[in-house]
Design a protein around this motif. Structure first.
Motif, PDB file in Angstrom:
ATOM      1  N   SER A  34       0.783  -1.235   0.000  1.00  0.00           N
ATOM      2  CA  SER A  34       0.000   0.000   0.000  1.00  0.00           C
ATOM      3  C   SER A  34       0.816   1.287   0.000  1.00  0.00           C
ATOM      4  CB  SER A  34      -0.918  -0.011   1.226  1.00  0.00           C
ATOM      5  OG  SER A  34      -0.127  -0.128   2.393  1.00  0.00           O
ATOM      6  N   SER A  35       2.126   1.201  -0.146  1.00  0.00           N
ATOM      7  CA  SER A  35       2.931   2.425  -0.107  1.00  0.00           C
ATOM      8  C   SER A  35       3.793   2.519  -1.364  1.00  0.00           C
ATOM      9  CB  SER A  35       3.804   2.450   1.158  1.00  0.00           C
ATOM     10  OG  SER A  35       3.130   3.079   2.226  1.00  0.00           O
ATOM     11  N   PHE A  41       7.327  -0.737   3.212  1.00  0.00           N
ATOM     12  CA  PHE A  41       6.690  -1.886   2.549  1.00  0.00           C
ATOM     13  C   PHE A  41       7.351  -2.139   1.189  1.00  0.00           C
ATOM     14  CE2 PHE A  41       2.207  -1.672   4.736  1.00  0.00           C
ATOM     15  CZ  PHE A  41       2.749  -2.238   5.871  1.00  0.00           C
ATOM     16  N   GLU A  70      -6.373  -1.997   1.365  1.00  0.00           N
ATOM     17  CA  GLU A  70      -5.806  -3.221   1.952  1.00  0.00           C
ATOM     18  C   GLU A  70      -6.860  -4.314   2.170  1.00  0.00           C
ATOM     19  OE1 GLU A  70      -3.628  -1.513   5.337  1.00  0.00           O
ATOM     20  OE2 GLU A  70      -1.850  -1.632   4.059  1.00  0.00           O
ATOM     21  N   SER A  88      -0.889  -3.590   6.100  1.00  0.00           N
ATOM     22  CA  SER A  88      -0.883  -3.329   7.536  1.00  0.00           C
ATOM     23  C   SER A  88      -1.976  -4.218   8.115  1.00  0.00           C
ATOM     24  CB  SER A  88      -1.193  -1.866   7.824  1.00  0.00           C
ATOM     25  OG  SER A  88      -2.586  -1.640   7.765  1.00  0.00           O
ATOM     26  N   ASN A 143       4.318  -1.957  10.387  1.00  0.00           N
ATOM     27  CA  ASN A 143       3.941  -0.648   9.877  1.00  0.00           C
ATOM     28  C   ASN A 143       4.486   0.421  10.823  1.00  0.00           C
ATOM     29  OD1 ASN A 143       2.636   0.655   7.780  1.00  0.00           O
ATOM     30  ND2 ASN A 143       0.618   0.590   8.727  1.00  0.00           N
ATOM     31  N   ARG A 146       1.641   4.150  15.711  1.00  0.00           N
ATOM     32  CA  ARG A 146       0.814   5.158  15.052  1.00  0.00           C
ATOM     33  C   ARG A 146       0.797   6.467  15.848  1.00  0.00           C
ATOM     34  NH1 ARG A 146      -1.781   2.211  11.070  1.00  0.00           N
ATOM     35  NH2 ARG A 146      -3.269   3.849  10.552  1.00  0.00           N
ATOM     36  N   ARG A 167      -9.982   9.982  10.853  1.00  0.00           N
ATOM     37  CA  ARG A 167      -9.992   8.774  10.016  1.00  0.00           C
ATOM     38  C   ARG A 167      -9.240   7.671  10.755  1.00  0.00           C
ATOM     39  NH1 ARG A 167      -5.798   5.216   7.776  1.00  0.00           N
ATOM     40  NH2 ARG A 167      -6.950   3.837   6.396  1.00  0.00           N
ATOM     41  N   MET A 169      -8.396   3.216  10.524  1.00  0.00           N
ATOM     42  CA  MET A 169      -8.455   2.074   9.629  1.00  0.00           C
ATOM     43  C   MET A 169      -9.784   1.355   9.878  1.00  0.00           C
ATOM     44  SD  MET A 169      -4.584   0.645   9.493  1.00  0.00           S
ATOM     45  CE  MET A 169      -4.363   0.136  11.194  1.00  0.00           C
ATOM     46  N   ASN A 207      -1.242   7.550  11.777  1.00  0.00           N
ATOM     47  CA  ASN A 207      -0.420   6.614  11.014  1.00  0.00           C
ATOM     48  C   ASN A 207       1.009   6.642  11.544  1.00  0.00           C
ATOM     49  OD1 ASN A 207      -0.814   4.757   8.742  1.00  0.00           O
ATOM     50  ND2 ASN A 207      -2.146   6.351   7.918  1.00  0.00           N
ATOM     51  N   PRO A 208       1.761   5.582  11.280  1.00  0.00           N
ATOM     52  CA  PRO A 208       3.166   5.584  11.703  1.00  0.00           C
ATOM     53  C   PRO A 208       4.015   6.543  10.865  1.00  0.00           C
ATOM     54  CG  PRO A 208       2.344   3.343  11.346  1.00  0.00           C
ATOM     55  CD  PRO A 208       1.341   4.274  10.753  1.00  0.00           C
ATOM     56  N   VAL A 211       4.734   5.630   7.194  1.00  0.00           N
ATOM     57  CA  VAL A 211       3.600   5.814   6.285  1.00  0.00           C
ATOM     58  C   VAL A 211       3.377   7.301   5.989  1.00  0.00           C
ATOM     59  CG1 VAL A 211       1.119   5.413   5.949  1.00  0.00           C
ATOM     60  CG2 VAL A 211       2.503   3.700   7.135  1.00  0.00           C
TER      61      VAL A 211
HETATM   62  O1  EAX Z   1      -0.095   2.028   4.160  1.00  0.00           O
HETATM   63  O2  EAX Z   1      -4.455   2.366   6.293  1.00  0.00           O
HETATM   64  C1  EAX Z   1      -3.518   2.739   6.973  1.00  0.00           C
HETATM   65  O3  EAX Z   1      -3.540   3.783   7.613  1.00  0.00           O
HETATM   66  C2  EAX Z   1      -2.301   1.862   7.085  1.00  0.00           C
HETATM   67  O4  EAX Z   1      -1.414   2.343   8.017  1.00  0.00           O
HETATM   68  C3  EAX Z   1      -1.693   1.562   5.781  1.00  0.00           C
HETATM   69  O5  EAX Z   1      -0.686   0.629   6.001  1.00  0.00           O
HETATM   70  C4  EAX Z   1      -1.056   2.603   4.996  1.00  0.00           C
END
Ligand code: EAX
Length: 323
Positions: A34-35, A41, A70, A88, A143, A146, A167, A169, A207-208, A211
């Motif tokens: 996803s990155s 990733f 994802e 993630s 990941n 956060r 927001r 996940m 988010n981390p 990311v």
């Molecule tokens: O690559 O959806 C998210 O916030 C996740 O951290 C995701 O891994 C982003």
């Protein structure tokens, strides 16, 4: 001349390898993540590709693609329309419910703790459950911890979060924790996050550092609070029928390549954590260290009774006490 020659040689090598591979019935393994390629990733996927292609002497052709929804990635792996995915663990609990225990906020003290639990009995037991749900858990990925970010609204204490749209996940544990803090959690796929931030349909996200960095989320936010409120594991998952169709040596190569990917992934997370905060500061986002992390724990405390009911207080304590 040199460039031209190099291009020609490259093109020749490519067409030759295609010719040879189709004659030999090369197996294609598509893995999505996803990155961007230049990320924790992305580096994992490249390490995996290099390792598996070398170990199988090209019998397996690894194709890396980006798919930043994802949940869709995991569904495609389940259906077998793609072979593998690095995601993630955000939506993972909707596929393998037992993994939700890892999503409890403030469960891990730091990277060593989280990695120790994933590499130890708990992590391995969880991976062993995946086939029940139509997935093969090849290796845990990472990941990172956060952190909360917001747009124009700033936060002096967790009390200021009440009523804010954040927001999250698509993860029921995270949603419950934020609800306890008075937040209006807005779950959505990662693919929907940048437009939501740009259009201001949410006040913030979490988010981390890896990311935030790789996806330039700081460009869409004004404040970054180093809350480190929850550890976000990742997973390298494959389709079980695909894995079963490999020969024994290939399966062993898949496993060692998964471990190789995990090592590359962790190394990049470490690098991002080490230099990423300064990089983000230089890019201009306001970075706030949190002195009173206990205030965030307390804000989410009313969700813990449910977490203890779901996972068992002793089990949660055993994970906290890991050493
Ligand atoms: O690559 O959806 C998210 O916030 C996740 O951290 C995701 O891994 C982003």
């Amino acid at each position: 001349h040199f460039v031209k020659l190099g291009t020609l040689t490259g093109a020749l090598a490519l067409s030759m390898s295609w010719g040879v591979s189709s004659a030999m019935g090369q197996t294609v393994l598509t893995v999505t993540h996803s990155s961007p390629a230049d990320s924790h990733f992305g580096e994992a996927a490249i390490a995996f590709e290099q390792s598996l292609e070398a170990q199988t002497e090209g019998a397996i052709d690894v194709v890396i693609q980006r798919l930043d929804n994802e949940r869709e990635a995991l569904e495609s792996v389940q259906f077998g329309t793609q072979e593998c995915a690095i995601v993630s663990a955000g939506p993972l609990g909707n596929f393998v419910p037992e993994t939700r225990v890892l999503d409890v906020p403030f469960l891990f003290d730091g990277y060593e703790h989280a990695r120790g639990v994933l590499d130890g009995e708990t992590g391995q037991e969880l991976l062993a459950l995946f086939p029940r749900y139509g997935l093969e858990g090849v290796a845990w990925m990472e990941n990172g911890f956060r952190n909360l970010t917001t747009g124009s609204k700033s936060i002096a204490s967790p009390g200021d979060l009440v009523g804010m749209k954040i927001r999250t996940m698509e993860n029921p544990i995270h949603i419950a924790a934020w609800q306890a803090a008075g937040v209006l959690p807005t779950p959505m796929a990662f693919s929907e996050l940048p437009p939501a931030l740009q259009q201001g349909t949410v006040d913030g996200q979490e988010n981390p550092i890896p990311v935030i960095l790789a996806n330039n989320l700081d460009m869409m936010q004004q404040h970054l609070y180093l809350t480190r409120h929850v550890y976000s594991p990742g997973i390298f998952a494959c389709n079980p029928d695909f894995v079963a169709g490999l020969d024994e040596q290939q399966r062993a190569a898949l496993e060692t390549s998964g471990a190789f990917a995990a090592a590359a992934n962790r190394k990049r997370v470490e690098k991002d954590e080490l230099v990423g905060i300064e990089t983000l500061r230089d890019r201009g986002i306001d970075i706030v260290e949190i002195d009173d992390i206990q205030a965030y724990r307390d804000a989410m405390a009313s969700a813990y009774a449910d977490f203890e009911a779901e996972f068992g207080a002793e089990r949660l304590q055993a994970i906290r006490d890991w050493s």
